[in-house]
Design a protein around this motif. Structure first.
Motif, PDB file in Angstrom:
ATOM      1  N   SER A  58       0.837  -1.198   0.000  1.00 30.06           N
ATOM      2  CA  SER A  58       0.000   0.000   0.000  1.00 30.06           C
ATOM      3  C   SER A  58       0.872   1.247   0.000  1.00 30.06           C
ATOM      4  O   SER A  58       2.070   1.200   0.228  1.00 30.06           O
ATOM      5  N   ARG A  59       0.243   2.340  -0.241  1.00 25.95           N
ATOM      6  CA  ARG A  59       0.922   3.626  -0.279  1.00 25.95           C
ATOM      7  C   ARG A  59       1.299   4.045   1.147  1.00 25.95           C
ATOM      8  O   ARG A  59       0.489   3.947   2.057  1.00 25.95           O
ATOM      9  N   PRO A  60       2.531   4.525   1.354  1.00 19.56           N
ATOM     10  CA  PRO A  60       2.917   4.950   2.703  1.00 19.56           C
ATOM     11  C   PRO A  60       2.156   6.207   3.126  1.00 19.56           C
ATOM     12  O   PRO A  60       1.831   7.053   2.289  1.00 19.56           O
ATOM     13  N   PRO A  61       1.885   6.330   4.411  1.00 19.03           N
ATOM     14  CA  PRO A  61       1.206   7.533   4.881  1.00 19.03           C
ATOM     15  C   PRO A  61       2.128   8.749   4.783  1.00 19.03           C
ATOM     16  O   PRO A  61       3.352   8.604   4.708  1.00 19.03           O
ATOM     17  N   PRO A  62       1.564   9.956   4.790  1.00 19.47           N
ATOM     18  CA  PRO A  62       2.396  11.164   4.729  1.00 19.47           C
ATOM     19  C   PRO A  62       3.430  11.168   5.864  1.00 19.47           C
ATOM     20  O   PRO A  62       3.122  10.819   6.998  1.00 19.47           O
ATOM     21  N   GLY A  63       4.643  11.507   5.512  1.00 17.15           N
ATOM     22  CA  GLY A  63       5.715  11.602   6.503  1.00 17.15           C
ATOM     23  C   GLY A  63       6.456  10.306   6.766  1.00 17.15           C
ATOM     24  O   GLY A  63       7.467  10.301   7.461  1.00 17.15           O
ATOM     25  N   ALA A  64       5.975   9.199   6.215  1.00 18.79           N
ATOM     26  CA  ALA A  64       6.661   7.919   6.410  1.00 18.79           C
ATOM     27  C   ALA A  64       8.014   7.965   5.709  1.00 18.79           C
ATOM     28  O   ALA A  64       8.167   8.571   4.649  1.00 18.79           O
ATOM     29  N   ARG A  65       8.999   7.353   6.342  1.00 16.58           N
ATOM     30  CA  ARG A  65      10.334   7.266   5.753  1.00 16.58           C
ATOM     31  C   ARG A  65      10.802   5.821   5.805  1.00 16.58           C
ATOM     32  O   ARG A  65      10.324   5.039   6.617  1.00 16.58           O
ATOM     33  N   THR A  66      11.751   5.488   4.977  1.00 17.42           N
ATOM     34  CA  THR A  66      12.334   4.148   4.998  1.00 17.42           C
ATOM     35  C   THR A  66      13.360   4.079   6.130  1.00 17.42           C
ATOM     36  O   THR A  66      13.864   5.114   6.603  1.00 17.42           O
ATOM     37  N   ILE A  67      13.705   2.864   6.524  1.00 13.00           N
ATOM     38  CA  ILE A  67      14.727   2.707   7.560  1.00 13.00           C
ATOM     39  C   ILE A  67      16.063   3.247   7.071  1.00 13.00           C
ATOM     40  O   ILE A  67      16.848   3.794   7.847  1.00 13.00           O
ATOM     41  N   ASP A  68      16.342   3.143   5.780  1.00 16.78           N
ATOM     42  CA  ASP A  68      17.595   3.700   5.251  1.00 16.78           C
ATOM     43  C   ASP A  68      17.635   5.220   5.416  1.00 16.78           C
ATOM     44  O   ASP A  68      18.685   5.786   5.725  1.00 16.78           O
ATOM     45  N   GLN A  69      16.506   5.880   5.209  1.00 18.73           N
ATOM     46  CA  GLN A  69      16.451   7.338   5.402  1.00 18.73           C
ATOM     47  C   GLN A  69      16.630   7.695   6.882  1.00 18.73           C
ATOM     48  O   GLN A  69      17.350   8.633   7.213  1.00 18.73           O
ATOM     49  N   ILE A  70      15.979   6.951   7.745  1.00 16.53           N
ATOM     50  CA  ILE A  70      16.098   7.205   9.186  1.00 16.53           C
ATOM     51  C   ILE A  70      17.534   6.984   9.639  1.00 16.53           C
ATOM     52  O   ILE A  70      18.098   7.802  10.375  1.00 16.53           O
ATOM     53  N   LEU A  71      18.142   5.894   9.190  1.00 22.10           N
ATOM     54  CA  LEU A  71      19.528   5.592   9.564  1.00 22.10           C
ATOM     55  C   LEU A  71      20.474   6.695   9.099  1.00 22.10           C
ATOM     56  O   LEU A  71      21.320   7.167   9.871  1.00 22.10           O
ATOM     57  N   ALA A  72      20.336   7.132   7.870  1.00 20.66           N
ATOM     58  CA  ALA A  72      21.197   8.204   7.350  1.00 20.66           C
ATOM     59  C   ALA A  72      21.018   9.478   8.162  1.00 20.66           C
ATOM     60  O   ALA A  72      21.999  10.166   8.484  1.00 20.66           O
ATOM     61  N   ASP A  73      19.783   9.799   8.517  1.00 29.37           N
ATOM     62  CA  ASP A  73      19.511  10.983   9.320  1.00 29.37           C
ATOM     63  C   ASP A  73      20.181  10.882  10.686  1.00 29.37           C
ATOM     64  O   ASP A  73      20.815  11.823  11.153  1.00 29.37           O
ATOM     65  N   ARG A  74      20.044   9.748  11.339  1.00 19.94           N
ATOM     66  CA  ARG A  74      20.634   9.570  12.674  1.00 19.94           C
ATOM     67  C   ARG A  74      22.154   9.609  12.633  1.00 19.94           C
ATOM     68  O   ARG A  74      22.795  10.127  13.531  1.00 19.94           O
ATOM     69  N   ARG A  75      22.728   9.050  11.585  1.00 22.16           N
ATOM     70  CA  ARG A  75      24.190   9.023  11.490  1.00 22.16           C
ATOM     71  C   ARG A  75      24.792  10.406  11.289  1.00 22.16           C
ATOM     72  O   ARG A  75      25.956  10.625  11.606  1.00 22.16           O
ATOM     73  N   ARG A  76      24.015  11.353  10.801  1.00 24.07           N
ATOM     74  CA  ARG A  76      24.538  12.717  10.618  1.00 24.07           C
ATOM     75  C   ARG A  76      24.972  13.336  11.950  1.00 24.07           C
ATOM     76  O   ARG A  76      25.832  14.200  11.977  1.00 24.07           O
ATOM     77  N   SER A  77      24.394  12.895  13.045  1.00 25.48           N
ATOM     78  CA  SER A  77      24.744  13.452  14.356  1.00 25.48           C
ATOM     79  C   SER A  77      25.923  12.742  15.012  1.00 25.48           C
ATOM     80  O   SER A  77      26.382  13.144  16.076  1.00 25.48           O
ATOM     81  N   LEU A  78      26.420  11.689  14.375  1.00 26.17           N
ATOM     82  CA  LEU A  78      27.475  10.878  14.978  1.00 26.17           C
ATOM     83  C   LEU A  78      28.816  11.074  14.302  1.00 26.17           C
ATOM     84  O   LEU A  78      28.884  11.258  13.097  1.00 26.17           O
ATOM     85  N   HIS A  79      29.868  11.000  15.092  1.00 24.17           N
ATOM     86  CA  HIS A  79      31.222  10.879  14.547  1.00 24.17           C
ATOM     87  C   HIS A  79      31.584   9.411  14.730  1.00 24.17           C
ATOM     88  O   HIS A  79      32.114   9.004  15.761  1.00 24.17           O
ATOM     89  N   ARG A  80      31.206   8.598  13.751  1.00 24.13           N
ATOM     90  CA  ARG A  80      31.390   7.144  13.850  1.00 24.13           C
ATOM     91  C   ARG A  80      32.871   6.783  13.804  1.00 24.13           C
ATOM     92  O   ARG A  80      33.657   7.456  13.145  1.00 24.13           O
ATOM     93  N   LEU A  81      33.225   5.728  14.506  1.00 25.27           N
ATOM     94  CA  LEU A  81      34.628   5.359  14.649  1.00 25.27           C
ATOM     95  C   LEU A  81      34.968   4.060  13.932  1.00 25.27           C
ATOM     96  O   LEU A  81      34.252   3.070  14.072  1.00 25.27           O
ATOM     97  N   PRO A  82      36.087   4.049  13.202  1.00 26.00           N
ATOM     98  CA  PRO A  82      36.572   2.778  12.694  1.00 26.00           C
ATOM     99  C   PRO A  82      37.031   1.931  13.884  1.00 26.00           C
ATOM    100  O   PRO A  82      37.339   2.472  14.949  1.00 26.00           O
ATOM    101  N   PRO A  83      37.069   0.610  13.728  1.00 25.09           N
ATOM    102  CA  PRO A  83      37.406  -0.243  14.869  1.00 25.09           C
ATOM    103  C   PRO A  83      38.701   0.132  15.598  1.00 25.09           C
ATOM    104  O   PRO A  83      38.719   0.172  16.835  1.00 25.09           O
ATOM    105  N   ALA A  84      39.766   0.422  14.892  1.00 20.87           N
ATOM    106  CA  ALA A  84      41.044   0.728  15.552  1.00 20.87           C
ATOM    107  C   ALA A  84      40.940   1.991  16.414  1.00 20.87           C
ATOM    108  O   ALA A  84      41.484   2.046  17.522  1.00 20.87           O
ATOM    109  N   GLU A  85      40.233   2.999  15.918  1.00 24.25           N
ATOM    110  CA  GLU A  85      40.071   4.228  16.711  1.00 24.25           C
ATOM    111  C   GLU A  85      39.178   3.973  17.921  1.00 24.25           C
ATOM    112  O   GLU A  85      39.430   4.493  19.016  1.00 24.25           O
TER     113      GLU A  85
END
Length: 139
Positions: free
Chosen positions: A2-29
């Motif tokens: 079915s058609r998504p309701p207004p404002g619905a986002r995919t998990i990929d969009q949500i993940l990308a949005d959340r990651r913008r606030s993080l300084h993610r670390l490679p394993p060694a760091e």
């Protein structure tokens, strides 16, 4: 589908949005910061840790209780949740769930929370300390 309701986002969009606030670390760091006093917090379920292995000395806090255990103002907080300036490095299997979890900790005010790019699998592939693994999944 079915058609998504207004404002619905995919998990990929949500993940990308959340990651913008993080300084993610490679394993060694992440490892270097852990050795310097940051907390490595493994949020994987017990069965996954048994199957994949663990970081010796990591704090185990499963995902479903993470916010309660790290809220500096909460009654259920861990002794390690000493304040808003604690650097919490969240670890999951591949680095997806941990990004969402670290972003959630940001919402609690723990703005130094982050996660490991590639998760435990990348940690182990980098040759960093790990124990166990190989347990068969419970049927």
């Amino acid at each position: 589908m079915s058609r998504p309701p207004p404002g619905a986002r995919t998990i990929d969009q949500i993940l990308a949005d959340r990651r913008r606030s993080l300084h993610r670390l490679p394993p060694a760091e992440a490892y270097d910061r852990w050795r310097a006093g940051s907390l490595i917090v493994d949020i994987r379920p017990a069965a996954q840790r048994a199957r994949e292995g663990e970081v010796p000395g990591a704090l185990i806090v499963e995902r479903n209780v993470l916010e309660w255990r790290f809220d500096p103002a909460g009654e259920a907080r861990l002794p390690e949740a000493t304040g808003y300036d604690v650097e919490v490095i969240v670890l999951c299997s591949e680095g997806y769930t941990s990004s969402l979890a670290a972003a959630s900790l940001h919402e609690l005010g723990l703005t130094r929370a982050t996660d490991v790019v590639g998760g435990f699998r990348a940690w182990r592939e980098a040759g960093l300390p790990a124990t166990g693994g190989g347990a068969e999944p419970a049927s």
